[in-house]
Design a protein around this motif. Structure first.
Motif, mmCIF file in Angstrom:
data_model
loop_
_atom_site.group_PDB
_atom_site.id
_atom_site.type_symbol
_atom_site.label_atom_id
_atom_site.label_comp_id
_atom_site.label_asym_id
_atom_site.label_seq_id
_atom_site.Cartn_x
_atom_site.Cartn_y
_atom_site.Cartn_z
ATOM 1 N N ARG A 60 0.831 -1.203 0.000
ATOM 2 C CA ARG A 60 0.000 0.000 0.000
ATOM 3 C C ARG A 60 0.866 1.254 0.000
ATOM 4 O O ARG A 60 0.632 2.190 -0.777
ATOM 5 C CB ARG A 60 -0.942 0.004 1.215
ATOM 6 C CG ARG A 60 -1.775 1.296 1.312
ATOM 7 C CD ARG A 60 -2.603 1.349 2.576
ATOM 8 N NE ARG A 60 -1.837 1.101 3.782
ATOM 9 C CZ ARG A 60 -1.037 1.989 4.368
ATOM 10 N NH1 ARG A 60 -0.870 3.199 3.850
ATOM 11 N NH2 ARG A 60 -0.374 1.687 5.477
ATOM 12 N N GLU A 61 1.874 1.281 0.865
ATOM 13 C CA GLU A 61 2.731 2.461 0.953
ATOM 14 C C GLU A 61 3.490 2.722 -0.350
ATOM 15 O O GLU A 61 3.589 3.855 -0.801
ATOM 16 C CB GLU A 61 3.720 2.329 2.118
ATOM 17 C CG GLU A 61 3.083 2.481 3.487
ATOM 18 C CD GLU A 61 2.687 3.918 3.814
ATOM 19 O OE1 GLU A 61 3.144 4.858 3.137
ATOM 20 O OE2 GLU A 61 1.915 4.098 4.770
ATOM 21 N N TRP A 63 2.571 1.867 -3.303
ATOM 22 C CA TRP A 63 1.584 2.335 -4.282
ATOM 23 C C TRP A 63 1.244 3.809 -4.030
ATOM 24 O O TRP A 63 1.238 4.620 -4.958
ATOM 25 C CB TRP A 63 0.314 1.480 -4.237
ATOM 26 C CG TRP A 63 -0.740 2.028 -5.133
ATOM 27 C CD1 TRP A 63 -1.862 2.710 -4.791
ATOM 28 C CD2 TRP A 63 -0.744 1.995 -6.577
ATOM 29 N NE1 TRP A 63 -2.563 3.099 -5.903
ATOM 30 C CE2 TRP A 63 -1.896 2.668 -7.010
ATOM 31 C CE3 TRP A 63 0.126 1.454 -7.521
ATOM 32 C CZ2 TRP A 63 -2.211 2.817 -8.364
ATOM 33 C CZ3 TRP A 63 -0.194 1.611 -8.861
ATOM 34 C CH2 TRP A 63 -1.341 2.283 -9.267
ATOM 35 N N GLU A 64 0.968 4.162 -2.769
ATOM 36 C CA GLU A 64 0.600 5.546 -2.449
ATOM 37 C C GLU A 64 1.727 6.528 -2.745
ATOM 38 O O GLU A 64 1.485 7.623 -3.259
ATOM 39 C CB GLU A 64 0.216 5.669 -0.967
ATOM 40 C CG GLU A 64 -1.095 5.033 -0.609
ATOM 41 C CD GLU A 64 -1.400 5.058 0.881
ATOM 42 O OE1 GLU A 64 -2.453 4.536 1.261
ATOM 43 O OE2 GLU A 64 -0.578 5.579 1.680
ATOM 44 N N GLU A 65 2.953 6.164 -2.406
ATOM 45 C CA GLU A 65 4.071 7.088 -2.534
ATOM 46 C C GLU A 65 4.677 7.130 -3.930
ATOM 47 O O GLU A 65 5.185 8.170 -4.352
ATOM 48 C CB GLU A 65 5.162 6.738 -1.518
ATOM 49 C CG GLU A 65 4.708 6.951 -0.084
ATOM 50 C CD GLU A 65 5.740 6.551 0.950
ATOM 51 O OE1 GLU A 65 6.916 6.369 0.592
ATOM 52 O OE2 GLU A 65 5.361 6.419 2.130
ATOM 53 N N LEU A 66 4.639 5.987 -4.646
ATOM 54 C CA LEU A 66 5.367 5.906 -5.917
ATOM 55 C C LEU A 66 4.521 5.435 -7.098
ATOM 56 O O LEU A 66 4.991 5.440 -8.234
ATOM 57 C CB LEU A 66 6.567 4.959 -5.765
ATOM 58 C CG LEU A 66 7.534 5.296 -4.632
ATOM 59 C CD1 LEU A 66 8.553 4.183 -4.451
ATOM 60 C CD2 LEU A 66 8.213 6.634 -4.883
ATOM 61 N N GLY A 67 3.294 4.996 -6.830
ATOM 62 C CA GLY A 67 2.450 4.491 -7.915
ATOM 63 C C GLY A 67 2.944 3.173 -8.484
ATOM 64 O O GLY A 67 2.639 2.845 -9.628
ATOM 65 N N CYS A 107 5.181 7.342 -10.365
ATOM 66 C CA CYS A 107 4.288 8.504 -10.321
ATOM 67 C C CYS A 107 4.323 8.988 -8.871
ATOM 68 O O CYS A 107 3.610 8.469 -8.015
ATOM 69 C CB CYS A 107 2.873 8.094 -10.748
ATOM 70 S SG CYS A 107 1.714 9.453 -10.733
ATOM 71 N N PHE A 108 5.201 9.956 -8.599
ATOM 72 C CA PHE A 108 5.476 10.406 -7.232
ATOM 73 C C PHE A 108 4.226 10.986 -6.594
ATOM 74 O O PHE A 108 3.542 11.824 -7.182
ATOM 75 C CB PHE A 108 6.610 11.438 -7.269
ATOM 76 C CG PHE A 108 7.234 11.736 -5.942
ATOM 77 C CD1 PHE A 108 7.737 10.722 -5.146
ATOM 78 C CD2 PHE A 108 7.350 13.043 -5.500
ATOM 79 C CE1 PHE A 108 8.344 11.000 -3.922
ATOM 80 C CE2 PHE A 108 7.953 13.331 -4.289
ATOM 81 C CZ PHE A 108 8.448 12.307 -3.495
ATOM 82 N N GLY A 109 3.927 10.533 -5.374
ATOM 83 C CA GLY A 109 2.750 10.998 -4.647
ATOM 84 C C GLY A 109 2.964 12.357 -4.009
ATOM 85 O O GLY A 109 3.854 13.122 -4.395
ATOM 86 N N ASP A 110 2.161 12.642 -2.982
ATOM 87 C CA ASP A 110 2.213 13.971 -2.357
ATOM 88 C C ASP A 110 2.978 13.989 -1.034
ATOM 89 O O ASP A 110 2.921 14.962 -0.297
ATOM 90 C CB ASP A 110 0.799 14.523 -2.167
ATOM 91 C CG ASP A 110 -0.066 13.630 -1.291
ATOM 92 O OD1 ASP A 110 0.427 12.583 -0.812
ATOM 93 O OD2 ASP A 110 -1.238 13.984 -1.087
ATOM 94 N N GLU A 111 3.695 12.911 -0.725
ATOM 95 C CA GLU A 111 4.537 12.892 0.471
ATOM 96 C C GLU A 111 5.989 13.013 0.042
ATOM 97 O O GLU A 111 6.472 12.211 -0.739
ATOM 98 C CB GLU A 111 4.345 11.583 1.247
ATOM 99 C CG GLU A 111 2.979 11.443 1.872
ATOM 100 C CD GLU A 111 2.844 10.134 2.639
ATOM 101 O OE1 GLU A 111 3.858 9.653 3.181
ATOM 102 O OE2 GLU A 111 1.731 9.601 2.682
#
Length: 148
Positions: A60-61, A63-67, A107-111
């Protein structure tokens, strides 16, 4: 893959050293005074949500942070450590390999402010990197040769 990665153990979160050939993917933390280690280089990962297993938290992490979808077979090493933020609890550190193609698809997330590849040797010696993560990567590297 270590069996505990699929267990419901009590842990705070997971960090992952994503290796791309002889480099490691690093993330520059946000420069906010209300977070631990502001403006320092770290590794992807984060806190457990609900009753996630370490593997579910890791996937999950990432995916959220890097896609990126991180497959189980990408994991090459893991170990349980005391949590960096709460020494009375456990955290999981994982080493996984991704391809250059996967790195290019991030795809870099917002963190965080940015991400990049850093030579492994530089990561374990660099100033401005969370020291506990350097030490954990050194544990993985015992007996392995790295080139700078």
């Amino acid at each position: 893959m270590d069996a505990y990665l699929k267990d419901q153990l009590d842990f705070t979160g997971v960090k992952v050293a994503l290796l791309v050939e002889k480099s490691i993917l690093v993330v520059l933390r946000d420069n906010k005074t209300d977070i631990p280690w502001p403006n320092m280089w770290e590794l992807p990962g984060g806190g457990r949500e609900g009753i996630e297993t370490p593997l579910e938290c890791l996937q999950r992490e990432v995916w959220e942070e890097l896609g990126l979808t991180l497959k189980e077979e990408s994991i090459i090493w893991s170990r349980i450590y005391p949590s960096i933020l709460d020494k009375d609890r456990l955290a999981v550190f994982v080493v996984a390999q991704i391809s250059q193609k996967q790195y290019q698809e991030i795809c870099f997330g917002d963190e965080g402010q940015e991400f990049k590849l850093m030579p492994i040797g530089d990561f374990i010696k660099a100033e401005g990197v969370i020291p506990q993560l350097q030490e954990r990567l050194k544990d993985y590297l015992v007996g392995k040769e790295i080139d700078n």
